[in-house]
Design a protein around this motif. Structure first.
Motif, PDB file in Angstrom:
ATOM      1  N   ASN A 142     -19.546 -37.438 -59.190  1.00  0.00           N
ATOM      2  CA  ASN A 142     -17.969 -37.355 -59.990  1.00  0.00           C
ATOM      3  C   ASN A 142     -18.533 -37.297 -61.121  1.00  0.00           C
ATOM      4  N   HIS A 143     -19.038 -38.460 -61.834  1.00  0.00           N
ATOM      5  CA  HIS A 143     -19.461 -38.742 -63.062  1.00  0.00           C
ATOM      6  C   HIS A 143     -21.133 -39.649 -63.713  1.00  0.00           C
ATOM      7  N   THR A 144     -21.454 -39.503 -64.832  1.00  0.00           N
ATOM      8  CA  THR A 144     -22.029 -40.221 -65.350  1.00  0.00           C
ATOM      9  C   THR A 144     -22.034 -41.095 -65.551  1.00  0.00           C
ATOM     10  N   GLY A 177     -18.851 -39.278 -46.792  1.00  0.00           N
ATOM     11  CA  GLY A 177     -18.456 -39.284 -47.880  1.00  0.00           C
ATOM     12  C   GLY A 177     -16.911 -40.031 -48.295  1.00  0.00           C
ATOM     13  N   GLU A 178     -17.052 -41.164 -49.396  1.00  0.00           N
ATOM     14  CA  GLU A 178     -16.361 -41.765 -49.766  1.00  0.00           C
ATOM     15  C   GLU A 178     -15.026 -40.932 -50.407  1.00  0.00           C
ATOM     16  N   THR A 179     -14.062 -40.843 -49.338  1.00  0.00           N
ATOM     17  CA  THR A 179     -12.887 -40.190 -49.569  1.00  0.00           C
ATOM     18  C   THR A 179     -11.818 -41.052 -48.901  1.00  0.00           C
ATOM     19  N   HIS A 221     -18.228 -52.896 -50.909  1.00  0.00           N
ATOM     20  CA  HIS A 221     -18.562 -53.881 -52.512  1.00  0.00           C
ATOM     21  C   HIS A 221     -17.422 -53.622 -53.080  1.00  0.00           C
ATOM     22  N   ASP A 222     -16.582 -52.500 -52.670  1.00  0.00           N
ATOM     23  CA  ASP A 222     -15.236 -52.743 -53.040  1.00  0.00           C
ATOM     24  C   ASP A 222     -14.263 -53.941 -52.715  1.00  0.00           C
ATOM     25  N   SER A 223     -14.121 -54.236 -51.681  1.00  0.00           N
ATOM     26  CA  SER A 223     -12.914 -54.909 -51.063  1.00  0.00           C
ATOM     27  C   SER A 223     -13.266 -56.004 -50.676  1.00  0.00           C
ATOM     28  N   PHE A 231     -27.007 -38.936 -47.496  1.00  0.00           N
ATOM     29  CA  PHE A 231     -26.411 -39.527 -48.596  1.00  0.00           C
ATOM     30  C   PHE A 231     -25.360 -40.159 -48.555  1.00  0.00           C
ATOM     31  N   ARG A 232     -25.091 -41.191 -49.247  1.00  0.00           N
ATOM     32  CA  ARG A 232     -23.327 -41.633 -48.945  1.00  0.00           C
ATOM     33  C   ARG A 232     -22.586 -41.076 -50.667  1.00  0.00           C
ATOM     34  N   LEU A 233     -21.600 -40.211 -50.596  1.00  0.00           N
ATOM     35  CA  LEU A 233     -21.412 -39.594 -51.939  1.00  0.00           C
ATOM     36  C   LEU A 233     -20.081 -40.133 -52.238  1.00  0.00           C
ATOM     37  N   ASP A 234     -19.975 -41.000 -53.492  1.00  0.00           N
ATOM     38  CA  ASP A 234     -19.426 -41.832 -54.100  1.00  0.00           C
ATOM     39  C   ASP A 234     -17.835 -41.465 -54.461  1.00  0.00           C
ATOM     40  N   ILE A 235     -17.018 -41.327 -54.267  1.00  0.00           N
ATOM     41  CA  ILE A 235     -15.497 -40.969 -55.138  1.00  0.00           C
ATOM     42  C   ILE A 235     -15.749 -39.064 -54.882  1.00  0.00           C
ATOM     43  N   ILE A 236     -15.827 -38.647 -54.079  1.00  0.00           N
ATOM     44  CA  ILE A 236     -16.351 -37.371 -53.503  1.00  0.00           C
ATOM     45  C   ILE A 236     -15.136 -36.431 -54.011  1.00  0.00           C
ATOM     46  N   ARG A 288     -23.251 -50.813 -66.105  1.00  0.00           N
ATOM     47  CA  ARG A 288     -21.887 -51.729 -67.102  1.00  0.00           C
ATOM     48  C   ARG A 288     -20.734 -51.461 -65.658  1.00  0.00           C
ATOM     49  N   ASP A 289     -21.175 -50.277 -64.693  1.00  0.00           N
ATOM     50  CA  ASP A 289     -20.265 -50.451 -63.200  1.00  0.00           C
ATOM     51  C   ASP A 289     -22.058 -50.880 -62.032  1.00  0.00           C
ATOM     52  N   PHE A 290     -22.121 -51.932 -62.853  1.00  0.00           N
ATOM     53  CA  PHE A 290     -23.613 -52.107 -61.905  1.00  0.00           C
ATOM     54  C   PHE A 290     -24.405 -50.917 -60.884  1.00  0.00           C
ATOM     55  N   ASN A 310     -11.016 -57.368 -58.350  1.00  0.00           N
ATOM     56  CA  ASN A 310     -11.893 -58.397 -59.257  1.00  0.00           C
ATOM     57  C   ASN A 310     -12.921 -58.039 -57.966  1.00  0.00           C
ATOM     58  N   ARG A 311     -14.163 -57.462 -58.408  1.00  0.00           N
ATOM     59  CA  ARG A 311     -15.327 -56.881 -56.570  1.00  0.00           C
ATOM     60  C   ARG A 311     -15.739 -57.503 -57.667  1.00  0.00           C
ATOM     61  N   ASP A 312     -16.108 -58.885 -58.119  1.00  0.00           N
ATOM     62  CA  ASP A 312     -17.455 -60.055 -58.337  1.00  0.00           C
ATOM     63  C   ASP A 312     -17.263 -60.358 -57.008  1.00  0.00           C
ATOM     64  N   ALA A 330     -12.540 -39.685 -64.033  1.00  0.00           N
ATOM     65  CA  ALA A 330     -11.734 -40.301 -62.808  1.00  0.00           C
ATOM     66  C   ALA A 330     -11.900 -41.622 -62.706  1.00  0.00           C
ATOM     67  N   PHE A 331     -12.650 -42.652 -63.056  1.00  0.00           N
ATOM     68  CA  PHE A 331     -12.743 -44.341 -62.895  1.00  0.00           C
ATOM     69  C   PHE A 331     -12.238 -45.069 -63.699  1.00  0.00           C
ATOM     70  N   LEU A 332     -13.564 -44.886 -64.669  1.00  0.00           N
ATOM     71  CA  LEU A 332     -13.990 -45.993 -65.905  1.00  0.00           C
ATOM     72  C   LEU A 332     -14.236 -45.141 -67.461  1.00  0.00           C
ATOM     73  N   PHE A 364     -15.994 -45.415 -68.883  1.00  0.00           N
ATOM     74  CA  PHE A 364     -17.795 -44.861 -69.475  1.00  0.00           C
ATOM     75  C   PHE A 364     -17.925 -44.599 -68.509  1.00  0.00           C
ATOM     76  N   GLN A 365     -17.214 -43.315 -67.653  1.00  0.00           N
ATOM     77  CA  GLN A 365     -17.900 -42.915 -66.777  1.00  0.00           C
ATOM     78  C   GLN A 365     -17.046 -41.449 -66.600  1.00  0.00           C
ATOM     79  N   PRO A 366     -18.046 -40.782 -67.701  1.00  0.00           N
ATOM     80  CA  PRO A 366     -17.195 -38.923 -67.865  1.00  0.00           C
ATOM     81  C   PRO A 366     -17.073 -38.548 -66.393  1.00  0.00           C
TER      82      PRO A 366
END
Ligand code: GLC
Length: 544
Positions: A104-106, A266-268, A329-331, A199-204, A61-63, A407-409, A165-167, A169-171
């Protein structure tokens, strides 16, 4: 304790968004076999490390940033055998591979969350952040999610709220629970045992929230600046960059140090002071590096860039190291931000790979891919759905102010390998439409043209790979007139000077002594000794 030969300080990273890179089975979705088939291309370009956005099992759902199993591969991307082969093939070429870890989330479809949400007394209840509302129908705190609105989600069945913290469906996982921490560290070990290099750490920075669940105070932040993670009118103090999060990154670093030569980036978000804390305040014992997103928000002008570099050097002096990242991929794709001015893109590329730091490029930057525009109602990015209430003009305006984040597409369309109907990404279809500019912006045609951006990229990376000064030398900013960005890199007696004319007028630079021209952003400039340096509009050179 493992060894660390600090390869990561000298490397250059290429980010792959697997869904859009190369489709090997013509289902319209890029895959691991596709990446394997392009490793020679990446190596030949000159990149030494690849970072791949998540390809673990996920409802997508968030690719992929919504993981439902951290040790399985999403079938659309391939199998564990493909993944093992990918790691092996990367290493066979003397390159490194970094995976994207979303700690951060699953996904809300992860079995842990299914259990956790099944009842208040489920043993996994405490694996996520659950809380009673302030009163019926009212979220526990005023905390905003990183995307939009209050991040607490009401769960009717158990009459409690969970934090996301994000969407929705990402608790968020609850790292105050030692079982969660241990489980995640073991997942990290699972991948390290497989041989991944880091590792690149997503919204750590969002890992921990205030233990007392206090409200966030008011903030004056109106527009994102890269300097702060605060939201409009609301600080993020209770949910971002908490001391517990910094502490956690040190523990994580200790897990990596059980192995030789591994790397964490880290993505900080936040001030440079905050980000420095992530990498260790007194000694470099935290994350090895963090993405510094100021570059995305900094106007592409010499005074602003000088200021940015000065601040990077101040907060990340050796043995710390800054990173230079202009897109992901977010910008928004930089060719669009810089309004199609390829000369500026060349200057940016030169800066990115000659400054002291870890350069991170996003696939497609090497050919100057642009944002793709297509009708909003066709958007697949879940973030864009959150904003469907905005009229077009506001959607576009906010999208521009936030550098493409609505719209990150638009920055995730398939890599453009050639001019065929699906740009060589696939033979039959593609999950997002291919860019309209594929006929002239593609790898095949640029590889035939010695003056192309692609070949310029190669030349810069080649120079970098053969120069100790560029790989690890000291960086010194030089005094220069307003529109010139100038610095030296020096190491073991080798000194290179970089001069960039960031203006539309030709400019003359007085050199302290004659020097040989090693590289110019202008393809046809002669490689000769120069006494007086005359730079064409938007020209940058390396002298040695
Ligand atoms: C990060 C990722 C982004 C993702 C989000 C949630 O910001 O870069 O793509 O949607 O985290 O995981």
């Amino acid at each position: 304790m493992g060894n660390n030969n600090c390869w990561w300080k000298e490397t250059c990273i290429y980010q792959i968004y697997p869904r859009s890179f190369q489709d090997s089975n013509n289902d319209g979705i890029g895959d691991l076999q596709g990446i394997i088939s392009k490793l020679d291309y990446i190596k030949d370009l000159g990149f030494e490390t690849i970072w791949i956005s998540p390809f673990f099992k996920s409802p997508q759902r968030d690719f992929g940033y919504d993981i439902s199993d951290y040790t399985e591969i999403a079938p659309e991307y391939g199998t564990m055998e493909d993944c093992d082969r990918l790691i092996e093939e990367v290493h066979r070429r003397g390159m490194k591979i970094i995976l994207d870890m979303v700690m951060n989330h699953t996904s809300d479809e992860h079995p842990w969350f299914l259990e956790s949400s099944s009842s208040r007394d489920n043993p996994k209840r405490d694996w996520y952040v659950w809380r009673d509302g302030r009163k019926p129908g009212k979220a526990p705190t005023n905390w905003l999610s990183q995307v939009k609105g209050n991040g607490w989600q009401y769960h009717k069945e158990t009459d409690q709220w969970y934090w996301a913290a994000f969407l929705p469906f990402q608790p968020d996982l609850n790292y105050r629970n030692p079982e969660v921490k241990e489980t995640m560290f073991n997942i990290i070990r699972f991948w390290l045992d497989k041989g991944v290099d880091g590792f690149r750490l997503d919204i750590i920075g969002a890992l921990f929230e205030d233990e007392e669940f206090r409200d966030n105070p008011f903030s004056f932040q109106l527009v994102p600046t890269g300097e702060s993670s605060d939201k409009m009118f609301r600080s993020t103090k209770m949910v971002e960059n908490l001391p517990e999060t910094i502490e956690f990154t040190k523990e994580l670093r200790a897990v990596l140090d059980e192995y030789d030569n591994r790397f964490l980036i880290g993505e900080t978000f936040g001030s440079l002071k905050d980000l420095r804390e992530f990498t260790g305040e007194m000694k470099p014992d935290g994350l090895h590096a963090t993405f510094l997103f100021n570059s995305i928000y900094t106007p592409f002008r010499a005074p602003a860039l000088k200021k940015m570099i000065r601040s990077y050097e101040e907060y990340f002096p050796d043995p710390w190291i800054p990173s230079y990242v202009f897109a992901n991929h977010d910008s928004m794709r930089r060719m669009t931000t810089l309004r199609g001015n390829e000369k500026k893109i060349r200057l940016q590329t030169l800066l990115q790979h000659t400054a002291r730091g870890i350069p991170v490029s996003y696939y497609g930057e090497e050919i100057g891919m642009k944002q793709s525009k297509f009708p909003r109602d066709k958007a697949l990015d879940p973030v864009s759905h959150e904003y469907s209430f905005l009229p077009d003009f506001l959607f576009n305006l906010v999208g521009r102010l936030t550098h493409g984040s609505l719209n990150r597409d638009e920055c995730r369309t398939p890599h453009q390998w050639d001019a065929s109907p699906f740009a060589g990404f696939s033979e039959k279809k593609s999950w997002l439409p291919v860019g309209k500019d594929k006929d002239w912006t593609n790898v095949y045609s640029q590889s035939k043209d010695p003056a192309s951006l692609l070949n310029f990229y190669k030349a810069v990376l080649m120079l970098r790979s053969t120069s100790t000064a560029l790989k690890k030398g000291k960086m010194t900013l030089l005094d220069a007139e307003r529109h010139i960005l100038a610095y030296t890199r020096s190491q073991d007696g080798e000194t290179l000077s970089i001069y960039m004319n960031i203006s539309a007028k030709s400019r003359t630079v007085a050199l302290p002594e004659p020097a040989g021209l090693l590289l110019s952003t202008e393809f046809d400039r002669k490689k000769e000794e120069v006494n007086e340096l005359i730079l064409a509009p938007w020209e940058g050179v390396v002298l040695g």
